[in-house]
Write a protein that holds these residues in place. Structure first.
Motif, mmCIF file in Angstrom:
data_model
loop_
_atom_site.group_PDB
_atom_site.id
_atom_site.type_symbol
_atom_site.label_atom_id
_atom_site.label_comp_id
_atom_site.label_asym_id
_atom_site.label_seq_id
_atom_site.Cartn_x
_atom_site.Cartn_y
_atom_site.Cartn_z
ATOM 1 N N GLU A 39 -32.478 -7.795 12.702
ATOM 2 C CA GLU A 39 -33.462 -7.387 11.697
ATOM 3 C C GLU A 39 -33.426 -5.875 11.470
ATOM 4 O OE1 GLU A 39 -36.409 -7.706 8.783
ATOM 5 O OE2 GLU A 39 -34.971 -9.130 9.605
ATOM 6 N N ASP A 40 -33.248 -5.112 12.541
ATOM 7 C CA ASP A 40 -33.138 -3.653 12.398
ATOM 8 C C ASP A 40 -31.938 -3.298 11.522
ATOM 9 O OD1 ASP A 40 -35.285 -3.565 14.142
ATOM 10 O OD2 ASP A 40 -34.073 -2.946 15.876
ATOM 11 N N MET A 41 -30.805 -3.939 11.748
ATOM 12 C CA MET A 41 -29.596 -3.669 10.951
ATOM 13 C C MET A 41 -29.792 -4.106 9.504
ATOM 14 S SD MET A 41 -27.344 -2.053 12.578
ATOM 15 C CE MET A 41 -27.976 -1.373 14.091
ATOM 16 N N ARG A 42 -30.445 -5.232 9.295
ATOM 17 C CA ARG A 42 -30.702 -5.692 7.929
ATOM 18 C C ARG A 42 -31.540 -4.670 7.171
ATOM 19 N NH1 ARG A 42 -34.291 -7.238 4.764
ATOM 20 N NH2 ARG A 42 -35.967 -7.285 6.298
ATOM 21 N N ARG A 43 -32.607 -4.193 7.831
ATOM 22 C CA ARG A 43 -33.478 -3.211 7.170
ATOM 23 C C ARG A 43 -32.756 -1.883 6.931
ATOM 24 N NH1 ARG A 43 -38.806 -2.824 10.395
ATOM 25 N NH2 ARG A 43 -37.396 -3.001 12.127
ATOM 26 N N LEU A 44 -31.930 -1.449 7.873
ATOM 27 C CA LEU A 44 -31.173 -0.207 7.670
ATOM 28 C C LEU A 44 -30.164 -0.365 6.534
ATOM 29 C CD1 LEU A 44 -30.553 1.038 11.321
ATOM 30 C CD2 LEU A 44 -31.922 2.162 9.539
ATOM 31 N N ARG A 54 -24.538 7.699 1.716
ATOM 32 C CA ARG A 54 -23.081 7.743 1.876
ATOM 33 C C ARG A 54 -22.659 8.216 3.261
ATOM 34 N NH1 ARG A 54 -20.229 7.710 -3.141
ATOM 35 N NH2 ARG A 54 -21.418 6.225 -4.366
ATOM 36 N N GLN A 55 -23.612 8.655 4.068
ATOM 37 C CA GLN A 55 -23.324 9.156 5.413
ATOM 38 C C GLN A 55 -24.558 8.923 6.256
ATOM 39 O OE1 GLN A 55 -20.530 11.179 6.571
ATOM 40 N NE2 GLN A 55 -21.421 11.177 8.603
ATOM 41 N N ILE A 56 -24.352 8.515 7.512
ATOM 42 C CA ILE A 56 -25.463 8.354 8.442
ATOM 43 C C ILE A 56 -25.185 9.223 9.657
ATOM 44 C CG2 ILE A 56 -26.711 6.763 9.974
ATOM 45 C CD1 ILE A 56 -26.280 4.568 7.896
ATOM 46 N N ILE A 57 -26.210 9.952 10.061
ATOM 47 C CA ILE A 57 -26.149 10.800 11.239
ATOM 48 C C ILE A 57 -27.070 10.182 12.277
ATOM 49 C CG2 ILE A 57 -26.588 13.141 12.138
ATOM 50 C CD1 ILE A 57 -24.402 12.878 9.889
ATOM 51 N N ALA A 79 -24.818 3.196 17.195
ATOM 52 C CA ALA A 79 -24.133 3.879 16.086
ATOM 53 C C ALA A 79 -22.916 3.085 15.614
ATOM 54 C CB ALA A 79 -23.720 5.290 16.505
ATOM 55 N N GLU A 80 -22.204 2.471 16.524
ATOM 56 C CA GLU A 80 -21.042 1.659 16.152
ATOM 57 C C GLU A 80 -21.480 0.421 15.381
ATOM 58 O OE1 GLU A 80 -17.153 0.589 15.578
ATOM 59 O OE2 GLU A 80 -18.034 2.506 16.121
ATOM 60 N N ARG A 81 -22.590 -0.207 15.808
ATOM 61 C CA ARG A 81 -23.126 -1.353 15.058
ATOM 62 C C ARG A 81 -23.535 -0.930 13.653
ATOM 63 N NH1 ARG A 81 -25.660 -2.633 19.869
ATOM 64 N NH2 ARG A 81 -27.636 -1.761 19.161
ATOM 65 N N VAL A 82 -24.190 0.215 13.538
ATOM 66 C CA VAL A 82 -24.601 0.720 12.224
ATOM 67 C C VAL A 82 -23.378 0.924 11.340
ATOM 68 C CG1 VAL A 82 -25.631 2.681 11.002
ATOM 69 C CG2 VAL A 82 -26.754 1.766 13.037
ATOM 70 N N ARG A 83 -22.336 1.555 11.889
ATOM 71 C CA ARG A 83 -21.116 1.804 11.108
ATOM 72 C C ARG A 83 -20.527 0.499 10.592
ATOM 73 N NH1 ARG A 83 -16.060 1.238 11.413
ATOM 74 N NH2 ARG A 83 -15.996 0.602 13.580
ATOM 75 N N GLN A 85 -22.042 -2.557 10.312
ATOM 76 C CA GLN A 85 -22.913 -3.422 9.521
ATOM 77 C C GLN A 85 -23.468 -2.773 8.261
ATOM 78 O OE1 GLN A 85 -25.707 -5.790 11.715
ATOM 79 N NE2 GLN A 85 -24.301 -6.026 13.426
ATOM 80 N N VAL A 86 -23.603 -1.454 8.239
ATOM 81 C CA VAL A 86 -24.106 -0.785 7.042
ATOM 82 C C VAL A 86 -22.941 -0.395 6.141
ATOM 83 C CG1 VAL A 86 -25.465 1.168 6.153
ATOM 84 C CG2 VAL A 86 -26.211 -0.040 8.208
ATOM 85 N N GLY A 87 -21.785 -0.114 6.752
ATOM 86 C CA GLY A 87 -20.583 0.127 5.963
ATOM 87 C C GLY A 87 -20.430 1.536 5.410
ATOM 88 N N VAL A 88 -21.051 2.519 6.059
ATOM 89 C CA VAL A 88 -20.849 3.913 5.677
ATOM 90 C C VAL A 88 -20.445 4.690 6.930
ATOM 91 C CG1 VAL A 88 -22.510 3.819 3.765
ATOM 92 C CG2 VAL A 88 -23.262 4.611 6.008
ATOM 93 N N PRO A 89 -19.812 5.864 6.754
ATOM 94 C CA PRO A 89 -19.439 6.653 7.932
ATOM 95 C C PRO A 89 -20.676 7.034 8.747
ATOM 96 C CG PRO A 89 -18.365 7.506 5.959
ATOM 97 C CD PRO A 89 -19.356 6.477 5.509
ATOM 98 N N VAL A 90 -20.528 6.993 10.069
ATOM 99 C CA VAL A 90 -21.601 7.346 10.987
ATOM 100 C C VAL A 90 -21.083 8.435 11.920
ATOM 101 C CG1 VAL A 90 -23.091 6.525 12.876
ATOM 102 C CG2 VAL A 90 -22.649 5.054 10.899
ATOM 103 N N GLU A 91 -21.872 9.475 12.076
ATOM 104 C CA GLU A 91 -21.495 10.564 12.974
ATOM 105 C C GLU A 91 -22.607 10.783 13.983
ATOM 106 O OE1 GLU A 91 -20.317 15.287 12.776
ATOM 107 O OE2 GLU A 91 -20.020 14.038 11.019
ATOM 108 N N LEU A 92 -22.209 10.976 15.236
ATOM 109 C CA LEU A 92 -23.161 11.283 16.293
ATOM 110 C C LEU A 92 -23.344 12.797 16.363
ATOM 111 C CD1 LEU A 92 -21.743 8.826 18.944
ATOM 112 C CD2 LEU A 92 -24.006 8.685 17.916
ATOM 113 N N VAL A 93 -24.597 13.238 16.509
ATOM 114 C CA VAL A 93 -24.915 14.658 16.570
ATOM 115 C C VAL A 93 -25.801 14.912 17.785
ATOM 116 C CG1 VAL A 93 -26.099 16.547 15.381
ATOM 117 C CG2 VAL A 93 -24.742 14.923 14.070
ATOM 118 N N ASP A 94 -25.450 15.913 18.569
ATOM 119 C CA ASP A 94 -26.226 16.298 19.746
ATOM 120 C C ASP A 94 -27.679 16.518 19.350
ATOM 121 O OD1 ASP A 94 -27.313 17.466 22.014
ATOM 122 O OD2 ASP A 94 -25.820 19.064 22.142
#
Length: 163
Positions: A39-44, A54-57, A79-83, A85-94
């Motif tokens: 459900e979290d992924m569906r809503r995101l 176009r980008q998720i941080i 973050a990998e699941r988001v990438r 299932q949402v289908g946009v680039p995901v970057e991890l930020v400290d």
């Protein structure tokens, strides 16, 4: 106009912030109460589509010495699941100290008093601003996004080098 979505991941809530590709100004957006992974992924996915993201941080909660702990590993999997299932680039930020910075912004810059809750381990955890408008989670996501925008050129982040 494209948007970048920043996520401040938590086990019960996810703070959300957005920035426009043109304005480059990060703003707190909302707080997503966690339900379950699907459900979290569906809503995101729905939110990202609606906003034109176009980008998720995603904030990576490293320890103060820069090493990864249990929560950082959980965030990497998220973050990998988001990438995927949402289908946009995901970057991890400290995201070290972003919750502290978010509380400071809410209190000093926005004049909001922070309400704290006791955790099961006896620690004090910020819950929300007294007026309820922004949560610490949403403002923490904004801090993560501000730092990302300051560190990178937005155009490069969206693959739009020079026009």
């Amino acid at each position: 106009m494209h948007k970048i979505l920043a996520l401040d991941y938590g086990r019960t809530k996810i703070g959300l912030a957005v920035a426009n590709s043109d304005a480059r100004i990060a703003q707190p957006f909302d707080t997503l109460e966690r339900i379950n992974r699907n459900e979290d992924m569906r809503r995101l996915r729905e939110l990202a589509g609606k906003l034109g993201v176009r980008q998720i941080i995603v904030g990576l909660p490293l320890r103060l010495d820069g090493t990864s702990g249990e929560m950082a590993e959980e965030v990497k999997r998220f973050a990998e699941r988001v990438r995927k299932q949402v289908g946009v680039p995901v970057e991890l930020v400290d995201e070290r100290l972003t919750s502290w910075e978010a509380e400071r912004i809410l209190e000093e810059e926005l004049g909001r008093r922070i309400i704290h809750e006791e955790t099961a381990h006896g620690r004090r955890k910020p819950a929300r601003a007294a007026d309820g408008k922004y949560t610490v989670d949403a403002v923490a996501a904004m801090v993560i996004l501000r730092e990302y925008l300051a560190r990178t050129g937005l155009g490069q982040a969206l693959g739009q080098g020079s026009r």
